[in-house]
Motif scaffolding. Structure first.
Motif, PDB file in Angstrom:
ATOM      1  N   GLU A 139      37.267  47.460  51.214  1.00  0.00           N
ATOM      2  CA  GLU A 139      36.311  46.558  51.863  1.00  0.00           C
ATOM      3  C   GLU A 139      37.035  45.557  52.757  1.00  0.00           C
ATOM      4  O   GLU A 139      36.569  45.251  53.856  1.00  0.00           O
ATOM      5  CB  GLU A 139      35.483  45.828  50.813  1.00  0.00           C
ATOM      6  CG  GLU A 139      34.486  46.722  50.096  1.00  0.00           C
ATOM      7  CD  GLU A 139      33.394  45.915  49.402  1.00  0.00           C
ATOM      8  OE1 GLU A 139      33.591  44.695  49.229  1.00  0.00           O
ATOM      9  OE2 GLU A 139      32.358  46.499  49.063  1.00  0.00           O
ATOM     10  N   SER A 250      25.283  41.907  44.344  1.00  0.00           N
ATOM     11  CA  SER A 250      26.694  41.514  44.360  1.00  0.00           C
ATOM     12  C   SER A 250      27.240  41.344  42.956  1.00  0.00           C
ATOM     13  O   SER A 250      28.415  41.649  42.686  1.00  0.00           O
ATOM     14  CB  SER A 250      26.869  40.219  45.151  1.00  0.00           C
ATOM     15  OG  SER A 250      26.259  39.125  44.478  1.00  0.00           O
ATOM     16  N   ASN A 254      29.761  44.378  43.385  1.00  0.00           N
ATOM     17  CA  ASN A 254      30.976  43.858  44.006  1.00  0.00           C
ATOM     18  C   ASN A 254      32.199  44.298  43.203  1.00  0.00           C
ATOM     19  O   ASN A 254      32.257  44.080  41.987  1.00  0.00           O
ATOM     20  CB  ASN A 254      30.915  42.333  44.080  1.00  0.00           C
ATOM     21  CG  ASN A 254      32.062  41.744  44.889  1.00  0.00           C
ATOM     22  OD1 ASN A 254      33.200  41.723  44.449  1.00  0.00           O
ATOM     23  ND2 ASN A 254      31.748  41.275  46.082  1.00  0.00           N
ATOM     24  N   ASN A 256      35.152  43.142  42.880  1.00  0.00           N
ATOM     25  CA  ASN A 256      35.867  42.076  42.172  1.00  0.00           C
ATOM     26  C   ASN A 256      35.265  41.835  40.800  1.00  0.00           C
ATOM     27  O   ASN A 256      35.982  41.598  39.822  1.00  0.00           O
ATOM     28  CB  ASN A 256      35.828  40.788  42.998  1.00  0.00           C
ATOM     29  CG  ASN A 256      36.707  40.844  44.222  1.00  0.00           C
ATOM     30  OD1 ASN A 256      37.922  40.977  44.135  1.00  0.00           O
ATOM     31  ND2 ASN A 256      36.086  40.765  45.387  1.00  0.00           N
ATOM     32  N   THR A 345      31.619  35.210  43.577  1.00  0.00           N
ATOM     33  CA  THR A 345      30.898  36.270  44.291  1.00  0.00           C
ATOM     34  C   THR A 345      29.511  35.806  44.699  1.00  0.00           C
ATOM     35  O   THR A 345      29.051  36.072  45.818  1.00  0.00           O
ATOM     36  CB  THR A 345      30.800  37.516  43.392  1.00  0.00           C
ATOM     37  OG1 THR A 345      32.126  37.974  43.076  1.00  0.00           O
ATOM     38  CG2 THR A 345      30.042  38.630  44.093  1.00  0.00           C
ATOM     39  N   THR A 349      28.239  35.436  48.572  1.00  0.00           N
ATOM     40  CA  THR A 349      27.056  36.142  49.066  1.00  0.00           C
ATOM     41  C   THR A 349      26.074  35.171  49.708  1.00  0.00           C
ATOM     42  O   THR A 349      25.537  35.446  50.794  1.00  0.00           O
ATOM     43  CB  THR A 349      26.372  36.892  47.907  1.00  0.00           C
ATOM     44  OG1 THR A 349      27.315  37.800  47.316  1.00  0.00           O
ATOM     45  CG2 THR A 349      25.170  37.674  48.404  1.00  0.00           C
ATOM     46  N   SER A 424      30.038  43.274  52.815  1.00  0.00           N
ATOM     47  CA  SER A 424      31.227  43.241  51.967  1.00  0.00           C
ATOM     48  C   SER A 424      31.001  42.366  50.737  1.00  0.00           C
ATOM     49  O   SER A 424      31.407  42.719  49.625  1.00  0.00           O
ATOM     50  CB  SER A 424      32.417  42.719  52.771  1.00  0.00           C
ATOM     51  OG  SER A 424      33.561  42.568  51.962  1.00  0.00           O
ATOM     52  N   ALA A 425      30.346  41.216  50.905  1.00  0.00           N
ATOM     53  CA  ALA A 425      30.091  40.328  49.769  1.00  0.00           C
ATOM     54  C   ALA A 425      29.200  40.995  48.734  1.00  0.00           C
ATOM     55  O   ALA A 425      29.377  40.795  47.528  1.00  0.00           O
ATOM     56  CB  ALA A 425      29.451  39.028  50.258  1.00  0.00           C
ATOM     57  N   GLY A 427      29.194  44.164  48.161  1.00  0.00           N
ATOM     58  CA  GLY A 427      29.973  45.235  47.540  1.00  0.00           C
ATOM     59  C   GLY A 427      29.627  46.605  48.068  1.00  0.00           C
ATOM     60  O   GLY A 427      29.905  47.615  47.408  1.00  0.00           O
TER      61      GLY A 427
END
Length: 463
Positions: A139, A250, A254, A256, A345, A349, A424-425, A427
């Motif tokens: 990402e 997210s 996501n 992460n 996260t 977002t 991207s935020a 995911g």
């Protein structure tokens, strides 16, 4: 009036290049740039190699279920000097022998406090976590590629605006000098035009320097020199429809967050592995040995044994208890890290959503600003011809139009980048979601190739 037409036409062409639909000339697209970055970015390929390395933790852990076999062989000169009593008579025995022995030992762990089973599960969680770390980098690389693609469009458009501005200012200076020669304006008007032209050339050089830097970053991230780039467009069609939906996604998708969740699994299983050191262990050992010429009295012997070994730990200095306590604290830390990651996260977002909404409004505002600035410049020029405006008024109106066009280009750049940042935020910034025309890297292929490997030095790709 001719200068106005030249400037407006050049600026309009720049905006079409940066923001309008596809041009008839064959151009590189943002999707093609993302494909190149996905396939050839060295940082991303290095992370894929790291995932393949982590895959090997599973067969390492599985080795605890398998036997170990060792072949031992010895050979050497043996000197003997001993006395042997036979029927009340002591006989000396002396001599040299070439002693030889060969033996085979096989050991198998039958139970070790579930340490092997928990170790396998921990290794599998490590593999899953490394895959999520790969998704994080994927990402990041795709977002960087999209950003630098739009950066180059923005900076090249800004450079064209500045070049057009310099051309118009040069023509304005020429016209002002001609009017000064016939006495229509003063020397002050000429100096103001000269100063504005010098400032315009400085802005052009600055824009050119910025474009050079962006070109270098484009080559670093995407792998090729930028040539004839097609306009980039937002990816709103892949985005959630509401902020709450985006936040909910997210917290689930996501990478992460999912990587932190697998980190909890690894730390929990490490606690179980350390606790297994307090449980009994059971192993079996089978050994065969052939000895030749061990001494004058033992010319040859053969032994075979099968031994079961049970080990019950009683006290080992307290280190095992310290490890258990330490691993429990690590588990608690990882759980807190998960909450921190979720909070971060969620904040990312919401921030990305707000930036996207803001950039949509900024584009509309900048377009209105450009339209108004064009009308204002034309009006000021007409009023200047009638003697109601000064040369400085014309120059200021022209600079306001330049600033408005640059603001529009920047707003359109930010609009596209903000959509990729939000994706991207959430995911979902991946080749699959973007439907890029490229084979996607599947880390499970290598994992399945090595998971049950009992032996072998070569990697699946032949190295």
């Amino acid at each position: 009036m001719r200068g106005v037409k030249v400037f407006a036409g050049a600026a309009a062409a720049v905006l079409l290049m940066a923001c309008a639909g596809p041009t008839p000339v064959l151009a590189d697209t943002i999707e093609a740039a993302l494909v190149r970055a996905y396939q050839s970015n060295p940082q991303l390929n290095a992370q894929r190699a790291q995932v393949r390395s982590t895959d090997e933790n599973v067969p390492k852990a599985l080795s605890g279920y398998r036997p170990t076999v060792n072949l031992n062989a010895t050979a050497g000169d043996l000197y003997t000097n001993e006395k042997v009593s036979q029927q009340g008579v002591t006989l000396p025995i002396r001599g040299n022998n070439f002693a030889r022995s060969v033996g085979l030992t096989a050991s198998q762990t039958l139970f070790n406090g579930y340490q092997t089973a928990n170790g396998v599960r921990a290794a599998e969680s490590q593999v899953s976590g490394s895959r999520e770390a790969l998704r994080v980098l994927e990402e990041s690389v795709l977002l960087s590629a999209a950003t630098v693609y739009m950066d180059y469009l923005r900076d090249s458009a800004n450079l064209e605006v500045q070049k057009s501005n310099v051309r118009v200012l040069e023509q304005t200076l020429k016209q002002t000098r001609d009017r000064f020669n016939v006495g229509e304006v003063t020397r002050t008007d000429v100096a103001q035009s000269e100063a504005q032209l010098a400032a315009g050339k400085t802005q052009e050089l600055t824009a050119e320097s910025q474009l050079t830097t962006t070109r270098a970053n484009f080559r670093r991230i995407i792998g090729i020199e930028p040539r004839n780039l097609a306009p980039g467009s937002p990816v709103d069609r892949f985005l959630p429809s509401t902020l709450q939906h985006a936040v909910d996604l997210s917290l689930v998708e996501n990478p992460n967050v999912t990587a932190a969740m697998y980190g909890i699994d690894v730390n929990y299983l490490q606690v179980k592995i350390n606790e297994g050191a307090l449980l009994p262990s059971v192993s079996m050992q089978v050994q065969v040995q052939q000895v030749s010429e061990q001494g004058p009295s033992v010319p040859q012997s053969f032994t075979a044994s099968a031994i079961a070994n049970v080990k019950v730990p009683i006290y080992q200095g307290g280190a095992e208890y310290a490890l258990i306590r330490q691993s429990k604290e690590n588990l608690a830390q990882q759980r807190l890290n998960l909450e921190t990651t979720r909070d971060q996260t969620r904040a990312n977002t919401v921030t990305a959503w707000g930036q996207l909404v803001a950039t949509k409004a900024q584009v509309a505002s900048a377009q209105a600003q450009v339209t108004a600035s064009e009308i204002a410049l034309n009006g000021v020029r007409e009023e200047a011809k009638a003697g109601q405006r000064t040369t400085l008024d014309v120059l200021n109106a022209q600079q306001a139009l330049v600033n408005a066009r640059i603001a529009l280009v920047n707003a359109q750049h930010d609009r596209v980048v903000a959509s990729y940042s939000l994706l991207s935020a959430v995911g979902r910034l991946s080749p699959q979601v973007l439907r890029l025309s490229t084979p996607t890297y599947d880390p499970s292929v290598h994992y399945q190739q090595v998971r049950d490997s009992w032996a072998g030095l070569r990697t699946p790709d032949g190295r």
